[in-house]
Design an enzyme around this catalytic site. Sequence first.
Site, PDB file in Angstrom:
ATOM      1  N   HIS A 250      -1.963   1.234  -3.324  1.00  0.00           N
ATOM      2  CA  HIS A 250      -1.391   2.631  -3.406  1.00  0.00           C
ATOM      3  C   HIS A 250      -2.505   3.573  -2.078  1.00  0.00           C
ATOM      4  O   HIS A 250      -2.774   3.088  -0.794  1.00  0.00           O
ATOM      5  CB  HIS A 250      -0.996   3.631  -4.448  1.00  0.00           C
ATOM      6  CG  HIS A 250       0.235   4.813  -4.426  1.00  0.00           C
ATOM      7  ND1 HIS A 250       1.051   5.080  -3.459  1.00  0.00           N
ATOM      8  CD2 HIS A 250       0.079   5.758  -4.961  1.00  0.00           C
ATOM      9  CE1 HIS A 250       1.432   5.691  -3.719  1.00  0.00           C
ATOM     10  NE2 HIS A 250       1.256   6.561  -4.996  1.00  0.00           N
TER      11      HIS A 250
ATOM     12  N   HIS B  99       4.553  -2.755   2.730  1.00  0.00           N
ATOM     13  CA  HIS B  99       5.564  -1.456   1.936  1.00  0.00           C
ATOM     14  C   HIS B  99       6.809  -2.257   1.266  1.00  0.00           C
ATOM     15  O   HIS B  99       7.351  -3.043   1.881  1.00  0.00           O
ATOM     16  CB  HIS B  99       6.505  -0.431   3.040  1.00  0.00           C
ATOM     17  CG  HIS B  99       5.985   0.669   2.096  1.00  0.00           C
ATOM     18  ND1 HIS B  99       7.565   1.408   1.712  1.00  0.00           N
ATOM     19  CD2 HIS B  99       5.475   1.712   2.009  1.00  0.00           C
ATOM     20  CE1 HIS B  99       7.471   2.380   0.852  1.00  0.00           C
ATOM     21  NE2 HIS B  99       5.501   3.065   1.266  1.00  0.00           N
TER      22      HIS B  99
ATOM     23  N   ASP C 258      -1.038   4.682   5.895  1.00  0.00           N
ATOM     24  CA  ASP C 258      -2.229   4.371   5.416  1.00  0.00           C
ATOM     25  C   ASP C 258      -3.411   4.167   7.054  1.00  0.00           C
ATOM     26  O   ASP C 258      -4.322   4.763   6.597  1.00  0.00           O
ATOM     27  CB  ASP C 258      -3.137   3.604   4.062  1.00  0.00           C
ATOM     28  CG  ASP C 258      -2.295   4.476   2.986  1.00  0.00           C
ATOM     29  OD1 ASP C 258      -2.540   5.991   3.851  1.00  0.00           O
ATOM     30  OD2 ASP C 258      -2.206   3.789   1.969  1.00  0.00           O
TER      31      ASP C 258
HETATM   32  C1  ACO Z   1       0.775   5.345   0.979  1.00  0.00           C
HETATM   33  C2  ACO Z   1       0.951   3.844   0.342  1.00  0.00           C
HETATM   34  O1  ACO Z   1       1.165   3.421  -1.078  1.00  0.00           O
HETATM   35  S1  ACO Z   1       1.532   2.658   1.725  1.00  0.00           S
HETATM   36  C3  ACO Z   1       0.894   1.203   0.352  1.00  0.00           C
HETATM   37  C4  ACO Z   1      -0.922   1.221   0.549  1.00  0.00           C
HETATM   38  N1  ACO Z   1      -1.039   0.477   0.156  1.00  0.00           N
HETATM   39  C5  ACO Z   1      -1.605  -1.162   0.658  1.00  0.00           C
HETATM   40  O2  ACO Z   1      -1.794  -0.509   2.606  1.00  0.00           O
HETATM   41  C6  ACO Z   1      -1.973  -2.385  -0.169  1.00  0.00           C
HETATM   42  C7  ACO Z   1      -1.221  -3.251   0.740  1.00  0.00           C
HETATM   43  N2  ACO Z   1      -0.232  -3.746   1.372  1.00  0.00           N
HETATM   44  C8  ACO Z   1       0.129  -4.407  -0.269  1.00  0.00           C
HETATM   45  O3  ACO Z   1      -0.406  -4.578  -1.481  1.00  0.00           O
HETATM   46  C9  ACO Z   1       1.743  -4.543  -0.560  1.00  0.00           C
HETATM   47  O4  ACO Z   1       2.564  -5.271   1.238  1.00  0.00           O
HETATM   48  C10 ACO Z   1       1.866  -3.590  -1.272  1.00  0.00           C
HETATM   49  C11 ACO Z   1       1.371  -3.218  -2.882  1.00  0.00           C
HETATM   50  C12 ACO Z   1       2.213  -2.530   0.201  1.00  0.00           C
HETATM   51  C13 ACO Z   1       4.177  -3.620  -2.011  1.00  0.00           C
HETATM   52  O5  ACO Z   1       4.089  -5.029  -2.240  1.00  0.00           O
HETATM   53  P1  ACO Z   1       5.348  -5.761  -2.579  1.00  0.00           P
HETATM   54  O6  ACO Z   1       6.969  -4.421  -2.635  1.00  0.00           O
HETATM   55  O7  ACO Z   1       4.749  -6.624  -4.102  1.00  0.00           O
HETATM   56  O8  ACO Z   1       5.699  -6.616  -1.529  1.00  0.00           O
HETATM   57  P2  ACO Z   1       6.327  -7.671  -0.577  1.00  0.00           P
HETATM   58  O9  ACO Z   1       7.344  -8.169  -1.743  1.00  0.00           O
HETATM   59  O10 ACO Z   1       6.595  -7.041   0.690  1.00  0.00           O
HETATM   60  O11 ACO Z   1       5.982  -8.772  -0.455  1.00  0.00           O
HETATM   61  C14 ACO Z   1       5.850  -9.573   0.377  1.00  0.00           C
HETATM   62  C15 ACO Z   1       5.141 -10.819   0.166  1.00  0.00           C
HETATM   63  O12 ACO Z   1       3.762 -10.258   1.044  1.00  0.00           O
HETATM   64  C16 ACO Z   1       2.613 -10.311   0.953  1.00  0.00           C
HETATM   65  N3  ACO Z   1       1.868  -9.125   2.060  1.00  0.00           N
HETATM   66  C17 ACO Z   1       2.281  -7.725   1.471  1.00  0.00           C
HETATM   67  N4  ACO Z   1       1.960  -7.332   2.272  1.00  0.00           N
HETATM   68  C18 ACO Z   1       0.824  -7.494   2.628  1.00  0.00           C
HETATM   69  C19 ACO Z   1      -0.423  -7.650   2.647  1.00  0.00           C
HETATM   70  N5  ACO Z   1      -1.024  -6.133   3.363  1.00  0.00           N
HETATM   71  N6  ACO Z   1      -2.149  -8.240   3.284  1.00  0.00           N
HETATM   72  C20 ACO Z   1      -1.562  -9.740   3.577  1.00  0.00           C
HETATM   73  N7  ACO Z   1       0.051 -10.100   2.390  1.00  0.00           N
HETATM   74  C21 ACO Z   1       0.974  -9.028   2.207  1.00  0.00           C
HETATM   75  C22 ACO Z   1       2.562 -10.414  -0.385  1.00  0.00           C
HETATM   76  O13 ACO Z   1       1.659 -10.961  -0.700  1.00  0.00           O
HETATM   77  C23 ACO Z   1       4.145 -11.480  -0.569  1.00  0.00           C
HETATM   78  O14 ACO Z   1       3.650 -12.522  -0.093  1.00  0.00           O
HETATM   79  P3  ACO Z   1       4.139 -13.449  -1.245  1.00  0.00           P
HETATM   80  O15 ACO Z   1       5.590 -13.555  -0.902  1.00  0.00           O
HETATM   81  O16 ACO Z   1       3.328 -15.007  -0.936  1.00  0.00           O
HETATM   82  O17 ACO Z   1       3.461 -13.262  -2.826  1.00  0.00           O
HETATM   83  O1  OAA Z   2       6.474   5.308  -1.490  1.00  0.00           O
HETATM   84  C1  OAA Z   2       5.373   3.921  -1.769  1.00  0.00           C
HETATM   85  O2  OAA Z   2       5.465   2.660  -3.011  1.00  0.00           O
HETATM   86  C2  OAA Z   2       4.274   4.307  -1.087  1.00  0.00           C
HETATM   87  C3  OAA Z   2       3.732   5.292  -0.051  1.00  0.00           C
HETATM   88  O3  OAA Z   2       4.773   4.690   1.075  1.00  0.00           O
HETATM   89  C4  OAA Z   2       3.924   6.318  -0.273  1.00  0.00           C
HETATM   90  O4  OAA Z   2       3.776   7.078  -1.766  1.00  0.00           O
HETATM   91  O5  OAA Z   2       3.392   7.265   0.280  1.00  0.00           O
END
Ligand code: ACO
Ligand code: OAA
Length: 373
Positions: free
Chosen positions: A220, A259, A310
Amino acid sequence: MAKVLSGAGLRGQVAGKTALSTVGKSGSGLTYRGYDVKDLAENCQFEEVAYLILKGKLPNQSELDEYKALLKSMRGLPVALKDVLERIPADAHPMDVLRTGCSMLGNLEGEASFDEQGKVTDRMLACFPSIICYWYRFSHDGVRVDVETDDDSIGAHFLHLLRGEKPSELHERVMHVSLILYAEHEFNASTFTARVCASTLSDMHSCVTGAIGSLRGPLHGGANEAAMEMIERFESAEHAEQEMMGMLERKEKIMGFGHAIYSESDPRNEIIKTWSEKLAADVGDSVLYPVSVRCEEVMWREKKLFCNADFFHASAYNFMGIPTKLFTPIFVMSRLTGWAAHVMEQRADNRIIRPSAEYTGEELRPVPAIAER
Ligand SMILES: CC(=O)SCCNC(=O)CCNC(=O)[C@H](O)C(C)(C)COP(=O)(O)OP(=O)(O)OC[C@H]1O[C@@H](n2cnc3c(N)ncnc32)[C@H](O)[C@@H]1OP(=O)(O)O
Ligand SMILES: O=C([O-])CC(=O)C(=O)O
């Protein structure tokens, strides 16, 4: 194309109502109370957006002046809170400091009744930058900073305390934009934490303290720090590409990408990316910005994964000289508005949030005597 939302993590399930924001309504896009975030980031100061989120309408000039003056008057910290901050070691994570600071504030200036929800929120908005910087400057530089600055905005107040001098106009503007982009995002993990806590009729400081804990994780809000730690290892765009390909091959998660709701882009990315580019020109950078752009290209080309809010925040904050470990606390200074508004919304139409679990454990069995286990 809208993302298919189903499966684990409550994905795609409507868990309540909100009038505060829409996220990815047509596959991308973000609105706060009906205004496009892009429009807000171009035309507003953060305090206007905080007012909008918390009070339901954009302020006119005199309302804004009054609100900023009020926040300015609330920047001071009680002695007992400063004492606590001085005891926290320099190697603590600033998110933990903020979590403790918020909790301690709740002990000293608790929310006696829900009638005070607006007042305690404004107080937190005004003094969170003071809490972070008081601890940071004391533990790192041995200085007890005077936190009652006369800076015009929350962002300028923060940068002033951090560096001991008023920020440039460019840096103050970037802080407005950044705080606007981070302010509110529907039922993300930290906001949902705050709402669950609010649904038990708990106090505002408890809701916010819990939300800080949820925002801290690298999946997050902690992703901006994790993204910085990654890109600073890369010496050039070519090196970044090589390393990223290796990470993808090893199926490592790359922070700052992907996301839970958006399918093709995070609308906040193009805005902060533009500012990162301007800041790169301002500091004469020829490495970090091109590295970041290459990371974005590789992730899209290889995985169709896009930068979330981010990723370009990492380089933007770095160009402003902000230490990496303060990146996520800045997110808190902003998202506090969203959290508090959601707490207020939950309170206004509350039912305790208590979902059900699918049981996957043992069938009913007798407790064996202790000698037989
Ligand atoms: C302001 C914020 O909070 S924005 C979010 C900040 N977080 C990050 O940047 C962390 C990296 N990103 C992630 O871990 C994820 O994309 C999350 C937590 C944001 C969303 O998670 P989910 O909704 O579960 O992702 P989603 O269902 O789209 O994932 C689909 C596939 O892509 C992969 N994937 C998604 N994000 C990434 C990533 N950043 N790097 C590599 N692989 C990824 C997942 O592992 C998944 O693969 P699988 O089907 O083989 O398991
Ligand atoms: O909506 C989400 O899951 C994460 C995010 O981008 C935020 O909190 O700004």
